[in-house]
Motif scaffolding. Structure first.
Motif, mmCIF file in Angstrom:
data_model
loop_
_atom_site.group_PDB
_atom_site.id
_atom_site.type_symbol
_atom_site.label_atom_id
_atom_site.label_comp_id
_atom_site.label_asym_id
_atom_site.label_seq_id
_atom_site.Cartn_x
_atom_site.Cartn_y
_atom_site.Cartn_z
ATOM 1 N N HIS A 102 0.820 -1.213 0.000
ATOM 2 C CA HIS A 102 0.000 0.000 0.000
ATOM 3 C C HIS A 102 0.853 1.261 0.000
ATOM 4 C CE1 HIS A 102 -4.389 -0.447 0.148
ATOM 5 N NE2 HIS A 102 -4.064 -1.708 0.318
ATOM 6 N N HIS A 103 2.059 1.195 0.517
ATOM 7 C CA HIS A 103 2.980 2.333 0.449
ATOM 8 C C HIS A 103 3.185 2.727 -1.017
ATOM 9 C CE1 HIS A 103 6.608 4.745 1.022
ATOM 10 N NE2 HIS A 103 7.186 3.968 0.124
ATOM 11 N N TYR A 104 3.384 1.760 -1.882
ATOM 12 C CA TYR A 104 3.600 2.027 -3.311
ATOM 13 C C TYR A 104 2.289 2.393 -4.007
ATOM 14 C CZ TYR A 104 7.997 0.090 -1.997
ATOM 15 O OH TYR A 104 9.168 -0.127 -1.353
ATOM 16 N N PHE A 110 3.861 -4.684 -8.078
ATOM 17 C CA PHE A 110 4.834 -3.765 -7.474
ATOM 18 C C PHE A 110 5.512 -2.912 -8.549
ATOM 19 C CE2 PHE A 110 9.449 -3.427 -6.410
ATOM 20 C CZ PHE A 110 9.363 -2.436 -5.442
ATOM 21 N N GLU A 111 5.966 -3.536 -9.616
ATOM 22 C CA GLU A 111 6.647 -2.795 -10.687
ATOM 23 C C GLU A 111 5.694 -1.826 -11.384
ATOM 24 O OE1 GLU A 111 8.376 -5.856 -13.093
ATOM 25 O OE2 GLU A 111 10.137 -6.037 -11.802
ATOM 26 N N ASP A 165 20.562 -2.002 3.797
ATOM 27 C CA ASP A 165 20.789 -1.517 2.429
ATOM 28 C C ASP A 165 19.976 -2.293 1.387
ATOM 29 O OD1 ASP A 165 22.156 -3.875 2.648
ATOM 30 O OD2 ASP A 165 24.031 -3.135 1.785
ATOM 31 N N ARG A 166 18.877 -2.924 1.832
ATOM 32 C CA ARG A 166 18.036 -3.661 0.890
ATOM 33 C C ARG A 166 17.308 -2.699 -0.044
ATOM 34 N NH1 ARG A 166 14.461 -7.199 4.866
ATOM 35 N NH2 ARG A 166 14.681 -5.289 6.069
ATOM 36 N N SER A 167 17.087 -3.169 -1.254
ATOM 37 C CA SER A 167 16.296 -2.379 -2.199
ATOM 38 C C SER A 167 14.821 -2.497 -1.826
ATOM 39 C CB SER A 167 16.516 -2.886 -3.623
ATOM 40 O OG SER A 167 15.953 -4.178 -3.771
ATOM 41 N N SER A 168 14.003 -1.627 -2.397
ATOM 42 C CA SER A 168 12.559 -1.696 -2.156
ATOM 43 C C SER A 168 12.017 -3.043 -2.596
ATOM 44 C CB SER A 168 11.844 -0.577 -2.912
ATOM 45 O OG SER A 168 12.242 0.674 -2.416
ATOM 46 N N ARG A 169 12.512 -3.544 -3.735
ATOM 47 C CA ARG A 169 12.078 -4.854 -4.239
ATOM 48 C C ARG A 169 12.443 -5.967 -3.263
ATOM 49 N NH1 ARG A 169 11.439 -6.065 -9.623
ATOM 50 N NH2 ARG A 169 12.763 -4.310 -10.158
#
Length: 144
Positions: free
Chosen positions: A20-22, A67-68, A92-96
């Motif tokens: 939901h953030h995205y 997501f994309e 340092d994780r990516s959003s994905r």
């Protein structure tokens, strides 16, 4: 976002909150607006709706496609570090990757046990399938 009654706290809710953030960053698009970006992945808007409602976890390929699509609409780089700047520098994780980790935790979460309504008299018949555990009480009556 589903209410806490519709989707209780836990790993699944954490995953849906992140998705939901995205969705919010994309301007809360109507599902029809997601059809075109999702067309190449063969993910239906019903699957997208069910993911956003927390009704399914689906496969990662479907989650990733939704997501994309949301990232493309909101112009967010899905592979950028999720917590940039001075926020939580040790992650340092990516959003994905962050979303995938939440999805994995939600998939691995044990299912919630449904409340079973017990009958006071085990020999009594009831029309409630929930009270019967969904299977029904065997009957002596012939099936015709």
């Amino acid at each position: 976002m589903p209410t806490s009654d519709e989707l209780p706290s836990g790993q699944r809710r954490n995953f849906v909150e992140e998705l939901h953030h995205y969705y919010r960053a994309a301007g809360r698009p109507v599902l029809r607006d997601l059809e075109q970006p999702l067309k190449k992945s063969a993910v239906s808007r019903e699957t997208a709706r069910r993911l956003l409602r927390g009704e399914t976890l689906s496969r990662w390929t479907s989650v990733q496609a939704v997501f994309e699509a949301l990232c493309a609409i909101s112009k967010i780089d899905p592979d950028a570090t999720r917590w940039g700047g001075e926020w939580n520098n040790d992650d340092d994780r990516s959003s994905r990757q962050y979303l995938r980790d939440l999805w994995n935790e939600a998939v691995d979460e044990p299912p919630r046990t449904a409340r079973v309504h017990r009958l006071d008299d085990p020999w009594a018949t009831s029309t409630s399938r929930q009270a019967q555990g969904g299977y029904g009480i065997p009957s002596d009556e012939p099936p015709f």
